[in-house]
Write a protein that holds these residues in place. Sequence first.
Motif, PDB file in Angstrom:
ATOM      1  N   ILE A  67      -8.889  96.498 -11.828  1.00  0.00           N
ATOM      2  CA  ILE A  67     -10.164  96.344 -11.132  1.00  0.00           C
ATOM      3  C   ILE A  67      -9.949  96.683  -9.665  1.00  0.00           C
ATOM      4  CG2 ILE A  67     -12.008  94.727 -10.568  1.00  0.00           C
ATOM      5  CD1 ILE A  67     -10.890  93.045 -13.025  1.00  0.00           C
ATOM      6  N   THR A  68     -10.806  97.545  -9.146  1.00  0.00           N
ATOM      7  CA  THR A  68     -10.674  97.932  -7.743  1.00  0.00           C
ATOM      8  C   THR A  68     -11.667  97.157  -6.879  1.00  0.00           C
ATOM      9  OG1 THR A  68     -12.149  99.821  -8.077  1.00  0.00           O
ATOM     10  CG2 THR A  68      -9.788 100.228  -8.266  1.00  0.00           C
ATOM     11  N   LYS A  69     -11.224  96.873  -5.661  1.00  0.00           N
ATOM     12  CA  LYS A  69     -12.062  96.202  -4.663  1.00  0.00           C
ATOM     13  C   LYS A  69     -12.938  97.252  -3.997  1.00  0.00           C
ATOM     14  CE  LYS A  69      -8.246  93.059  -3.620  1.00  0.00           C
ATOM     15  NZ  LYS A  69      -7.257  92.674  -2.624  1.00  0.00           N
ATOM     16  N   PRO A  70     -14.156  96.949  -3.658  1.00  0.00           N
ATOM     17  CA  PRO A  70     -14.865  95.696  -3.914  1.00  0.00           C
ATOM     18  C   PRO A  70     -15.245  95.568  -5.387  1.00  0.00           C
ATOM     19  CG  PRO A  70     -16.361  97.267  -2.898  1.00  0.00           C
ATOM     20  CD  PRO A  70     -15.018  97.920  -2.962  1.00  0.00           C
ATOM     21  N   PHE A  71     -15.498  94.351  -5.814  1.00  0.00           N
ATOM     22  CA  PHE A  71     -15.805  94.085  -7.208  1.00  0.00           C
ATOM     23  C   PHE A  71     -16.830  92.960  -7.272  1.00  0.00           C
ATOM     24  CE2 PHE A  71     -12.774  91.077  -5.862  1.00  0.00           C
ATOM     25  CZ  PHE A  71     -13.046  89.918  -6.575  1.00  0.00           C
ATOM     26  N   ASP A  72     -17.425  92.785  -8.423  1.00  0.00           N
ATOM     27  CA  ASP A  72     -18.375  91.703  -8.653  1.00  0.00           C
ATOM     28  C   ASP A  72     -17.609  90.520  -9.246  1.00  0.00           C
ATOM     29  OD1 ASP A  72     -20.181  90.021 -10.307  1.00  0.00           O
ATOM     30  OD2 ASP A  72     -21.705  91.426  -9.581  1.00  0.00           O
ATOM     31  N   PRO A  73     -17.638  89.351  -8.601  1.00  0.00           N
ATOM     32  CA  PRO A  73     -16.872  88.202  -9.102  1.00  0.00           C
ATOM     33  C   PRO A  73     -17.250  87.803 -10.535  1.00  0.00           C
ATOM     34  CG  PRO A  73     -17.714  87.756  -6.901  1.00  0.00           C
ATOM     35  CD  PRO A  73     -18.322  89.046  -7.346  1.00  0.00           C
ATOM     36  N   GLU A  74     -18.509  87.921 -10.875  1.00  0.00           N
ATOM     37  CA  GLU A  74     -18.935  87.570 -12.235  1.00  0.00           C
ATOM     38  C   GLU A  74     -18.291  88.508 -13.256  1.00  0.00           C
ATOM     39  OE1 GLU A  74     -23.022  87.002 -14.854  1.00  0.00           O
ATOM     40  OE2 GLU A  74     -23.163  87.445 -12.719  1.00  0.00           O
ATOM     41  N   VAL A  75     -18.202  89.779 -12.909  1.00  0.00           N
ATOM     42  CA  VAL A  75     -17.563  90.754 -13.793  1.00  0.00           C
ATOM     43  C   VAL A  75     -16.075  90.433 -13.929  1.00  0.00           C
ATOM     44  CG1 VAL A  75     -16.963  93.203 -14.060  1.00  0.00           C
ATOM     45  CG2 VAL A  75     -19.275  92.552 -13.360  1.00  0.00           C
ATOM     46  N   LEU A  76     -15.429  90.038 -12.847  1.00  0.00           N
ATOM     47  CA  LEU A  76     -14.020  89.654 -12.909  1.00  0.00           C
ATOM     48  C   LEU A  76     -13.811  88.519 -13.905  1.00  0.00           C
ATOM     49  CD1 LEU A  76     -11.055  89.692 -11.943  1.00  0.00           C
ATOM     50  CD2 LEU A  76     -11.759  88.105 -10.138  1.00  0.00           C
ATOM     51  N   ILE A  77     -14.629  87.492 -13.831  1.00  0.00           N
ATOM     52  CA  ILE A  77     -14.495  86.347 -14.744  1.00  0.00           C
ATOM     53  C   ILE A  77     -14.698  86.798 -16.186  1.00  0.00           C
ATOM     54  CG2 ILE A  77     -15.454  84.102 -15.418  1.00  0.00           C
ATOM     55  CD1 ILE A  77     -13.760  84.109 -12.790  1.00  0.00           C
ATOM     56  N   LEU A  78     -15.663  87.662 -16.430  1.00  0.00           N
ATOM     57  CA  LEU A  78     -15.884  88.171 -17.783  1.00  0.00           C
ATOM     58  C   LEU A  78     -14.671  88.956 -18.279  1.00  0.00           C
ATOM     59  CD1 LEU A  78     -19.608  89.282 -17.489  1.00  0.00           C
ATOM     60  CD2 LEU A  78     -18.709  87.395 -18.868  1.00  0.00           C
TER      61      LEU A  78
END
Length: 120
Positions: free
Chosen positions: A99-110
Amino acid sequence: MKILIAEDDTDFGNILSQYVSISGFDVTLTRTGKEAWEKYPEVKPDICVLDVMMPEMDGFTLAEKIKQVDPDMPLLFLTAKSLKEDIVKGLKIGADDYITKPFDPEVLILRINNSLKRVY
């Protein structure tokens, strides 16, 4: 579930750690690859989220060491390094996701939860 996060940016690491903790994970935050490697056997994480560019030991080297002792450990790279070569290298090491920054925190958790489902 226990998660080991290796992130050298203090502010970002604290925010990330808090968000992941609020999402129900027991978080151990480390600031260098070397510190993460030293904490790994103590923490016994269910999943690791690693930055690539860190002092003392980069995330790729850390991931390789983790995979040598625990080939089934789920790994996600969360990094600013977005070149195709870096992504390919991370995935070849055995990361479940890159996962590259910037990212969506909700997507990270999923993505974390999806990686865990494949193993547990």
